[in-house]
Design a protein around this motif. Structure first.
Motif, PDB file in Angstrom:
ATOM      1  N   MET A   1      44.754  38.477  37.992  1.00 54.19           N
ATOM      2  CA  MET A   1      43.380  38.852  37.669  1.00 54.19           C
ATOM      3  C   MET A   1      43.289  40.310  37.239  1.00 54.19           C
ATOM      4  O   MET A   1      42.549  40.655  36.310  1.00 54.19           O
ATOM      5  CB  MET A   1      42.468  38.584  38.877  1.00 54.19           C
ATOM      6  N   GLU A   2      44.064  41.164  37.875  1.00 49.81           N
ATOM      7  CA  GLU A   2      44.066  42.576  37.488  1.00 49.81           C
ATOM      8  C   GLU A   2      44.651  42.761  36.093  1.00 49.81           C
ATOM      9  O   GLU A   2      44.205  43.634  35.342  1.00 49.81           O
ATOM     10  CB  GLU A   2      44.859  43.392  38.513  1.00 49.81           C
TER      11      GLU A   2
ATOM     12  N   ARG B   1      41.996  42.322  33.566  1.00 45.99           N
ATOM     13  CA  ARG B   1      40.956  43.357  33.597  1.00 45.99           C
ATOM     14  C   ARG B   1      41.493  44.745  33.258  1.00 45.99           C
ATOM     15  O   ARG B   1      40.757  45.729  33.381  1.00 45.99           O
ATOM     16  CB  ARG B   1      40.315  43.401  34.993  1.00 45.99           C
TER      17      ARG B   1
ATOM     18  N   SER C   1      41.951  40.843  46.734  1.00 44.48           N
ATOM     19  CA  SER C   1      42.325  40.519  45.360  1.00 44.48           C
ATOM     20  C   SER C   1      43.818  40.609  45.138  1.00 44.48           C
ATOM     21  O   SER C   1      44.342  40.046  44.195  1.00 44.48           O
ATOM     22  CB  SER C   1      41.624  41.480  44.389  1.00 44.48           C
TER      23      SER C   1
END
Length: 263
Positions: free
Chosen positions: A23-24, A27, A235
């Motif tokens: 996910m990082e 982004r 996360s």
């Protein structure tokens, strides 16, 4: 500026490979450039694989395995690469790893590119041309691998398997890597895969090739915000409560220090 001067300037450029969760990675910014670079790199990687096959002087260990499987099942080489990639990715499940965009793209794009380029590239008649094609394939592979790694979208299925096994077993990366590559090389050779001087040259030269290109093409990304020590960071933790930060770039680090193929 000459190519040598360009490489020297690139070698002096410092861009860190940032440990990130899937996910990082999404982004981290520079999306258009990173996705474009990822796809170009994977396509070049498949092109290099086609060049190795057409040179007929030996393949790297995983492609020896792919070639041996192809010889037995009759599928196209690219189809074998895709199916093996999917099966290897399934082995990530017990290792509790999550694939990134680059991991998924790796499974499919390289196989498609290899089949397309095999329909274009033919085997030269002269030995010196085959040697040239082999060496050119190593350069193209090094550039493609550097572009793919430098996009910072996660490791390929095989690299992720290697780093995941090392993390779970506590054994060294070098030992896990050697065990995996010797295993697939022997199985591939027994199945009819092509082993030769190209196999040795690939092992010796692919690491320096990737290392030469990687500083030139690694994309600067926005480092993920990390909580202060002692704070929770959901996360960056998988469903079993184990951190995934280091997994995504371990294979990239190996490519620059240990000659590991980024696939």
């Amino acid at each position: 500026m000459s190519p040598i001067q360009t490489l020297r300037r690139g070698a002096a450029r410092r861009v860190d490979l940032v440990p990130m969760t899937p996910m990082e990675q999404l982004r981290a910014g520079s999306t258009v450039r990173r996705v474009s670079q990822l796809l170009v790199g994977l396509w070049l990687y498949g092109t290099a694989m086609a060049m190795f096959i057409r040179a007929e002087l030996g393949l790297d260990p995983w492609d020896v395995f792919h070639y041996g499987v192809q010889d037995k099942v009759g599928w196209s080489f690219g189809t074998v690469v895709i199916v093996v990639g999917i099966l290897v990715l399934l082995l990530w499940i017990p290792l509790r790893q999550w694939p990134g965009l680059g991991t998924i793209a790796n499974v499919f794009v390289i196989g498609i590119a290899t089949d397309v380029m095999l329909s274009v590239v033919e085997t030269p008649d002269a030995l010196w041309l085959r040697v040239t094609m082999l060496l050119g394939g190593i350069v193209v592979n090094g550039l493609g691998g550097a572009l793919y790694i430098g996009s910072q979208y996660g490791p390929g299925p095989r690299d992720g398997l290697m780093t995941g096994l090392a993390r779970r077993t506590g054994l060294s990366i070098r030992l896990i890597r050697t065990g995996l590559e010797v295993t697939v090389l022997v199985i591939g050779w027994l199945l009819g895969g092509v082993v030769g001087v190209g196999t040795v040259l690939y092992a010796l030269l692919i690491g320096p090739a990737v290392q030469a290109f990687l500083p030139l093409v690694t994309v600067r990304v926005t480092p993920p915000a990390r909580p202060a020590r002692g704070e929770s960071d959901h996360s960056a933790i998988d469903g079993q409560g184990e951190r995934q930060d280091a997994v995504d770039t371990r294979a990239a680090e190996l490519a620059t220090s240990d000659g590991e193929r980024p696939a």
